[in-house]
Design a protein around this motif. Structure first.
Motif, PDB file in Angstrom:
ATOM      1  N   GLU A 153       0.869  -1.390   0.094  1.00 41.71           N
ATOM      2  CA  GLU A 153      -0.086   0.068   0.053  1.00 41.71           C
ATOM      3  C   GLU A 153       0.962   1.177   0.122  1.00 41.71           C
ATOM      4  N   ASN A 154       0.317   2.295  -0.456  1.00 41.47           N
ATOM      5  CA  ASN A 154       1.086   3.585  -0.369  1.00 41.47           C
ATOM      6  C   ASN A 154       0.095   4.597   0.506  1.00 41.47           C
ATOM      7  N   LEU A 155       0.350   5.582   0.835  1.00 43.56           N
ATOM      8  CA  LEU A 155      -0.265   6.511   1.643  1.00 43.56           C
ATOM      9  C   LEU A 155      -1.398   7.307   0.910  1.00 43.56           C
ATOM     10  N   ASP A 156      -2.494   7.863   1.532  1.00 46.03           N
ATOM     11  CA  ASP A 156      -3.637   8.479   0.968  1.00 46.03           C
ATOM     12  C   ASP A 156      -3.292  10.108   0.797  1.00 46.03           C
ATOM     13  N   ASP A 157      -2.315  10.426   1.676  1.00 46.99           N
ATOM     14  CA  ASP A 157      -1.909  11.927   1.441  1.00 46.99           C
ATOM     15  C   ASP A 157      -0.453  11.898   1.750  1.00 46.99           C
ATOM     16  N   GLY A 158       0.061  13.223   1.751  1.00 46.00           N
ATOM     17  CA  GLY A 158       1.586  13.394   2.193  1.00 46.00           C
ATOM     18  C   GLY A 158       2.315  13.513   0.713  1.00 46.00           C
ATOM     19  N   PRO A 159       3.759  13.401   0.793  1.00 49.88           N
ATOM     20  CA  PRO A 159       4.722  13.892  -0.169  1.00 49.88           C
ATOM     21  C   PRO A 159       4.619  12.666  -1.060  1.00 49.88           C
ATOM     22  N   GLU A 160       5.066  13.016  -2.423  1.00 55.07           N
ATOM     23  CA  GLU A 160       5.174  12.105  -3.503  1.00 55.07           C
ATOM     24  C   GLU A 160       6.408  11.357  -3.265  1.00 55.07           C
ATOM     25  N   SER A 161       7.348  11.761  -2.944  1.00 60.10           N
ATOM     26  CA  SER A 161       8.649  11.401  -2.645  1.00 60.10           C
ATOM     27  C   SER A 161       9.244  11.708  -1.427  1.00 60.10           C
ATOM     28  N   ILE A 162      10.395  11.222  -0.898  1.00 63.44           N
ATOM     29  CA  ILE A 162      10.707  11.615   0.402  1.00 63.44           C
ATOM     30  C   ILE A 162      12.220  11.802   0.281  1.00 63.44           C
ATOM     31  N   GLU A 163      12.626  13.041   0.203  1.00 65.83           N
ATOM     32  CA  GLU A 163      13.960  13.576  -0.228  1.00 65.83           C
ATOM     33  C   GLU A 163      14.411  14.571   0.784  1.00 65.83           C
ATOM     34  N   SER A 164      13.763  14.899   1.806  1.00 66.43           N
ATOM     35  CA  SER A 164      14.212  15.811   2.837  1.00 66.43           C
ATOM     36  C   SER A 164      13.691  15.582   4.109  1.00 66.43           C
ATOM     37  N   VAL A 168       4.554  -4.788   9.776  1.00 65.82           N
ATOM     38  CA  VAL A 168       4.550  -3.572   8.736  1.00 65.82           C
ATOM     39  C   VAL A 168       5.921  -3.155   8.512  1.00 65.82           C
ATOM     40  N   VAL A 169       6.135  -3.211   7.150  1.00 66.39           N
ATOM     41  CA  VAL A 169       7.438  -2.690   6.778  1.00 66.39           C
ATOM     42  C   VAL A 169       7.514  -1.257   6.016  1.00 66.39           C
ATOM     43  N   ILE A 170       8.204  -0.319   6.521  1.00 66.74           N
ATOM     44  CA  ILE A 170       7.844   0.936   6.067  1.00 66.74           C
ATOM     45  C   ILE A 170       8.865   1.048   5.039  1.00 66.74           C
ATOM     46  N   ASN A 171       8.664   1.417   3.925  1.00 67.13           N
ATOM     47  CA  ASN A 171       9.477   0.991   2.765  1.00 67.13           C
ATOM     48  C   ASN A 171      10.307   2.401   2.295  1.00 67.13           C
ATOM     49  N   CYS A 172      10.974   3.186   3.293  1.00 66.44           N
ATOM     50  CA  CYS A 172      11.667   4.353   2.831  1.00 66.44           C
ATOM     51  C   CYS A 172      12.893   4.372   3.557  1.00 66.44           C
ATOM     52  N   PHE A 173      13.785   4.479   3.216  1.00 68.19           N
ATOM     53  CA  PHE A 173      15.316   4.341   3.842  1.00 68.19           C
ATOM     54  C   PHE A 173      15.334   5.390   5.049  1.00 68.19           C
ATOM     55  N   ASP A 174      14.581   6.517   4.836  1.00 67.70           N
ATOM     56  CA  ASP A 174      14.605   7.535   6.021  1.00 67.70           C
ATOM     57  C   ASP A 174      13.699   7.060   7.390  1.00 67.70           C
TER      58      ASP A 174
END
Length: 229
Positions: free
Chosen positions: A35-46, A72-78
């Motif tokens: 799944e992805n988020l319903d809202d929030g940034p399109e990418s995480i770069e900051s 749950v695995v949060i699939n972003c390195f940050d």
């Protein structure tokens, strides 16, 4: 076991490739959902993107617990929202950044993180410091490309990653390379063959760790760190 892979961005562009790759390595008994988020940034770069994504991540993890997911695995390195999600729920929650860095320590003495963005070095120096492994970090850098452009010209992306990883190995003596973005899924095996060192795909690695920990009933402690019951 039931595992949710959460792409903590408001685009679904990563869902299909994540599902395709992980289904190739999943145990037959694992029910895998992307799944992805319903809202929030399109990418995480900051750091701002991390903060903006975190509340939506926590909401999704709470929903996953209500739906009886085991992990749950949060699939972003940050790892946006990781600690807050652990504080608010009692299921296993893993972030691909923390998990892949810890895994790298088991495969070699010095590791390197290769991510996106030319300012990544300071960010991952700080991440290693917070995890208490700064002395094991040989090198950190980012290729000059935005996250949403990673799959546009995949051969160009692979070559840029190879150049940075080669520098980490040959000039900074890194024994293990950690890919610092979930958008680099599926590229580790090719890089490892080229470099002759282990290359960690953070999404695949964290998913398999989630399977292993779930299968033996382990999850994060709530004894002292977290202040919400």
């Amino acid at each position: 076991m039931r595992i949710l892979i959460l792409n903590p961005v408001s685009t679904n562009m990563w869902n299909q490739i994540t599902e395709r790759v992980l289904k190739q390595v999943a145990c037959s008994s694992t029910e895998l959902t992307i799944e992805n988020l319903d809202d929030g940034p399109e990418s995480i770069e900051s750091d701002l993107d991390v903060v903006l994504a975190a509340p939506y991540v926590v909401k999704k993890v709470i929903e996953a617990e209500d739906k009886k997911y085991d992990a749950v695995v949060i699939n972003c390195f940050d790892d946006p929202g990781l600690e807050a999600a652990r504080e608010k729920t009692s299921i296993l929650v893993l972030g691909i950044g923390e998990t892949s860095i810890i895994t790298a320590l088991q495969l070699g003495y010095k590791f390197a993180v290769i991510s996106t963005g030319e300012k990544s070095k300071a960010s991952y120096d700080l991440k290693a410091l917070k995890l208490g492994v700064r002395e094991r970090l040989a090198y950190a850098s980012g290729i000059p490309i935005h996250v949403l452009e990673l799959r546009g010209d995949i051969e160009k992306t692979k070559q840029m990653l190879l150049e940075e990883a080669m520098k980490a190995v040959e000039q900074y003596y890194a024994e293990v390379i950690v890919l610092g973005c979930g958008g680099m899924i599926g590229l580790a095996e090719w890089l490892s063959e080229k470099l002759k060192v282990p290359v960690i795909d953070p999404t695949i690695t964290t998913f398999k760790v989630a399977e292993a920990l779930t299968s033996i009933g382990l999850k994060h402690s709530r004894r002292y760190l977290y202040r919400i019951d």
